[in-house]
Design a protein around this motif. Structure first.
Motif, PDB file in Angstrom:
ATOM      1  N   MET A  94       7.875 -16.210  14.638  1.00 48.76           N
ATOM      2  CA  MET A  94       7.097 -17.346  14.120  1.00 48.76           C
ATOM      3  C   MET A  94       6.195 -17.929  15.206  1.00 48.76           C
ATOM      4  SD  MET A  94       7.716 -17.297  10.935  1.00 48.76           S
ATOM      5  CE  MET A  94       7.960 -15.530  11.123  1.00 48.76           C
ATOM      6  N   ARG A  95       6.649 -17.943  16.448  1.00 43.77           N
ATOM      7  CA  ARG A  95       5.778 -18.377  17.549  1.00 43.77           C
ATOM      8  C   ARG A  95       4.588 -17.425  17.677  1.00 43.77           C
ATOM      9  NH1 ARG A  95      10.312 -19.748  22.203  1.00 43.77           N
ATOM     10  NH2 ARG A  95      10.844 -21.858  21.446  1.00 43.77           N
ATOM     11  N   CYS A  96       4.848 -16.143  17.540  1.00 40.52           N
ATOM     12  CA  CYS A  96       3.793 -15.133  17.618  1.00 40.52           C
ATOM     13  C   CYS A  96       2.787 -15.335  16.491  1.00 40.52           C
ATOM     14  CB  CYS A  96       4.434 -13.746  17.547  1.00 40.52           C
ATOM     15  SG  CYS A  96       3.285 -12.383  17.638  1.00 40.52           S
ATOM     16  N   TYR A  97       3.281 -15.583  15.297  1.00 45.56           N
ATOM     17  CA  TYR A  97       2.410 -15.810  14.141  1.00 45.56           C
ATOM     18  C   TYR A  97       1.530 -17.042  14.348  1.00 45.56           C
ATOM     19  CZ  TYR A  97       1.083 -16.943   9.318  1.00 45.56           C
ATOM     20  OH  TYR A  97       0.387 -17.267   8.178  1.00 45.56           O
ATOM     21  N   VAL A  98       2.145 -18.141  14.787  1.00 48.33           N
ATOM     22  CA  VAL A  98       1.384 -19.371  15.027  1.00 48.33           C
ATOM     23  C   VAL A  98       0.328 -19.129  16.105  1.00 48.33           C
ATOM     24  CG1 VAL A  98       1.526 -21.753  15.870  1.00 48.33           C
ATOM     25  CG2 VAL A  98       3.196 -20.911  14.203  1.00 48.33           C
ATOM     26  N   ALA A  99       0.695 -18.428  17.162  1.00 45.79           N
ATOM     27  CA  ALA A  99      -0.260 -18.143  18.234  1.00 45.79           C
ATOM     28  C   ALA A  99      -1.443 -17.327  17.715  1.00 45.79           C
ATOM     29  CB  ALA A  99       0.421 -17.411  19.383  1.00 45.79           C
ATOM     30  N   SER A 100      -1.173 -16.401  16.796  1.00 47.44           N
ATOM     31  CA  SER A 100      -2.258 -15.570  16.255  1.00 47.44           C
ATOM     32  C   SER A 100      -3.216 -16.368  15.381  1.00 47.44           C
ATOM     33  CB  SER A 100      -1.693 -14.386  15.466  1.00 47.44           C
ATOM     34  OG  SER A 100      -1.187 -14.789  14.216  1.00 47.44           O
ATOM     35  N   LYS A 101      -2.736 -17.450  14.783  1.00 50.18           N
ATOM     36  CA  LYS A 101      -3.563 -18.260  13.876  1.00 50.18           C
ATOM     37  C   LYS A 101      -4.132 -19.515  14.532  1.00 50.18           C
ATOM     38  CE  LYS A 101      -2.730 -15.652  10.297  1.00 50.18           C
ATOM     39  NZ  LYS A 101      -3.751 -14.773   9.756  1.00 50.18           N
ATOM     40  N   LEU A 102      -3.334 -20.169  15.403  1.00 46.93           N
ATOM     41  CA  LEU A 102      -3.728 -21.473  15.944  1.00 46.93           C
ATOM     42  C   LEU A 102      -3.965 -21.480  17.449  1.00 46.93           C
ATOM     43  CD1 LEU A 102      -1.248 -23.747  13.928  1.00 46.93           C
ATOM     44  CD2 LEU A 102      -3.593 -23.098  13.336  1.00 46.93           C
ATOM     45  N   GLY A 103      -3.603 -20.402  18.130  1.00 48.24           N
ATOM     46  CA  GLY A 103      -3.826 -20.330  19.569  1.00 48.24           C
ATOM     47  C   GLY A 103      -2.589 -20.655  20.395  1.00 48.24           C
ATOM     48  N   ASP A 104      -2.792 -20.757  21.709  1.00 49.87           N
ATOM     49  CA  ASP A 104      -1.693 -20.941  22.655  1.00 49.87           C
ATOM     50  C   ASP A 104      -1.142 -22.360  22.706  1.00 49.87           C
ATOM     51  OD1 ASP A 104      -1.800 -18.274  23.392  1.00 49.87           O
ATOM     52  OD2 ASP A 104      -3.191 -18.650  25.040  1.00 49.87           O
ATOM     53  N   GLU A 105      -1.884 -23.325  22.157  1.00 50.79           N
ATOM     54  CA  GLU A 105      -1.431 -24.706  22.097  1.00 50.79           C
ATOM     55  C   GLU A 105      -1.687 -25.262  20.703  1.00 50.79           C
ATOM     56  OE1 GLU A 105      -1.747 -26.527  26.561  1.00 50.79           O
ATOM     57  OE2 GLU A 105      -3.406 -26.935  25.193  1.00 50.79           O
ATOM     58  N   VAL A 106      -0.777 -26.148  20.270  1.00 44.86           N
ATOM     59  CA  VAL A 106      -0.865 -26.730  18.941  1.00 44.86           C
ATOM     60  C   VAL A 106      -0.714 -28.234  19.059  1.00 44.86           C
ATOM     61  CG1 VAL A 106       0.199 -26.778  16.652  1.00 44.86           C
ATOM     62  CG2 VAL A 106       0.150 -24.650  17.932  1.00 44.86           C
ATOM     63  N   GLU A 107      -1.513 -28.968  18.306  1.00 37.96           N
ATOM     64  CA  GLU A 107      -1.394 -30.424  18.239  1.00 37.96           C
ATOM     65  C   GLU A 107      -0.274 -30.754  17.255  1.00 37.96           C
ATOM     66  OE1 GLU A 107      -2.297 -34.115  19.551  1.00 37.96           O
ATOM     67  OE2 GLU A 107      -3.568 -32.430  20.098  1.00 37.96           O
ATOM     68  N   VAL A 108       0.786 -31.402  17.747  1.00 36.69           N
ATOM     69  CA  VAL A 108       1.960 -31.722  16.941  1.00 36.69           C
ATOM     70  C   VAL A 108       2.206 -33.226  17.020  1.00 36.69           C
ATOM     71  CG1 VAL A 108       4.435 -31.288  16.680  1.00 36.69           C
ATOM     72  CG2 VAL A 108       2.950 -29.453  17.406  1.00 36.69           C
ATOM     73  N   THR A 109       2.628 -33.822  15.911  1.00 35.80           N
ATOM     74  CA  THR A 109       2.896 -35.260  15.929  1.00 35.80           C
ATOM     75  C   THR A 109       4.153 -35.562  16.746  1.00 35.80           C
ATOM     76  OG1 THR A 109       4.314 -35.249  13.961  1.00 35.80           O
ATOM     77  CG2 THR A 109       1.945 -35.497  13.593  1.00 35.80           C
ATOM     78  N   ASP A 110       4.166 -36.746  17.344  1.00 28.84           N
ATOM     79  CA  ASP A 110       5.338 -37.174  18.113  1.00 28.84           C
ATOM     80  C   ASP A 110       6.581 -37.228  17.240  1.00 28.84           C
ATOM     81  OD1 ASP A 110       3.827 -37.390  20.407  1.00 28.84           O
ATOM     82  OD2 ASP A 110       3.437 -39.537  20.155  1.00 28.84           O
ATOM     83  N   GLU A 111       6.412 -37.573  15.969  1.00 29.45           N
ATOM     84  CA  GLU A 111       7.541 -37.670  15.052  1.00 29.45           C
ATOM     85  C   GLU A 111       8.257 -36.338  14.900  1.00 29.45           C
ATOM     86  OE1 GLU A 111       8.478 -39.846  10.803  1.00 29.45           O
ATOM     87  OE2 GLU A 111       6.435 -39.210  11.264  1.00 29.45           O
ATOM     88  N   LEU A 112       7.488 -35.247  14.826  1.00 30.13           N
ATOM     89  CA  LEU A 112       8.102 -33.926  14.736  1.00 30.13           C
ATOM     90  C   LEU A 112       8.858 -33.593  16.007  1.00 30.13           C
ATOM     91  CD1 LEU A 112       5.376 -31.787  12.980  1.00 30.13           C
ATOM     92  CD2 LEU A 112       7.682 -32.205  12.163  1.00 30.13           C
ATOM     93  N   LEU A 113       8.305 -33.954  17.158  1.00 24.92           N
ATOM     94  CA  LEU A 113       8.949 -33.641  18.427  1.00 24.92           C
ATOM     95  C   LEU A 113      10.202 -34.490  18.641  1.00 24.92           C
ATOM     96  CD1 LEU A 113       5.813 -33.233  20.685  1.00 24.92           C
ATOM     97  CD2 LEU A 113       7.235 -31.443  19.670  1.00 24.92           C
TER      98      LEU A 113
END
Length: 117
Positions: A94-113
């Motif tokens: 899933m990390r590989c899939y996200v990297a292929s679509k969104l790149g090496d960094e993703v903007e994530v909300t603080d609430e999720l973290l």
């Protein structure tokens, strides 16, 4: 907050995969990312969901036996030549899939973290 794709896990990783899949119904209160049928969407831990993405995206998985850092025991590479590591095959894929679509960094909300700590 920007986070490296190879560091995504849990709710944040599932959210990023849902974003790649085009899902729009998100509830940040917990693990509540829904597919078209109203089911929880947790592809980083449910093979019936993550496995379909692995097959469709032709993500190759292999164990990293003897690799330093037992927390990254699996390696995944996509047909787009993106790759990622993870503690389980689904997390790596899933990390590989996200990297292929969104790149090496993703903007994530603080609430999720917050759910990861």
């Amino acid at each position: 907050m920007k986070i490296k794709t190879n560091e995504l896990s849990g709710d944040a990783l599932d959210w990023a995969v849902a974003k790649c899949e085009g899902f729009v119904d998100f509830d940040y209160g917990g693990r509540c990312f829904y597919d078209d049928e109203g089911m929880a969407f947790e592809p980083s831990c449910v093979w019936a969901q993550g496995g379909l993405i692995i097959e469709r995206e032709r993500i190759y998985l292999q164990p990293e036996i003897g690799k330093e850092g037992a927390g990254n025991a699996w390696y995944a590479v996509s047909m787009y030549n993106t790759d990622a590591y993870g503690s389980t095959p689904l997390i790596a894929a899933m990390r590989c899939y996200v990297a292929s679509k969104l790149g090496d960094e993703v903007e994530v909300t603080d609430e999720l973290l917050e759910n990861e700590q």
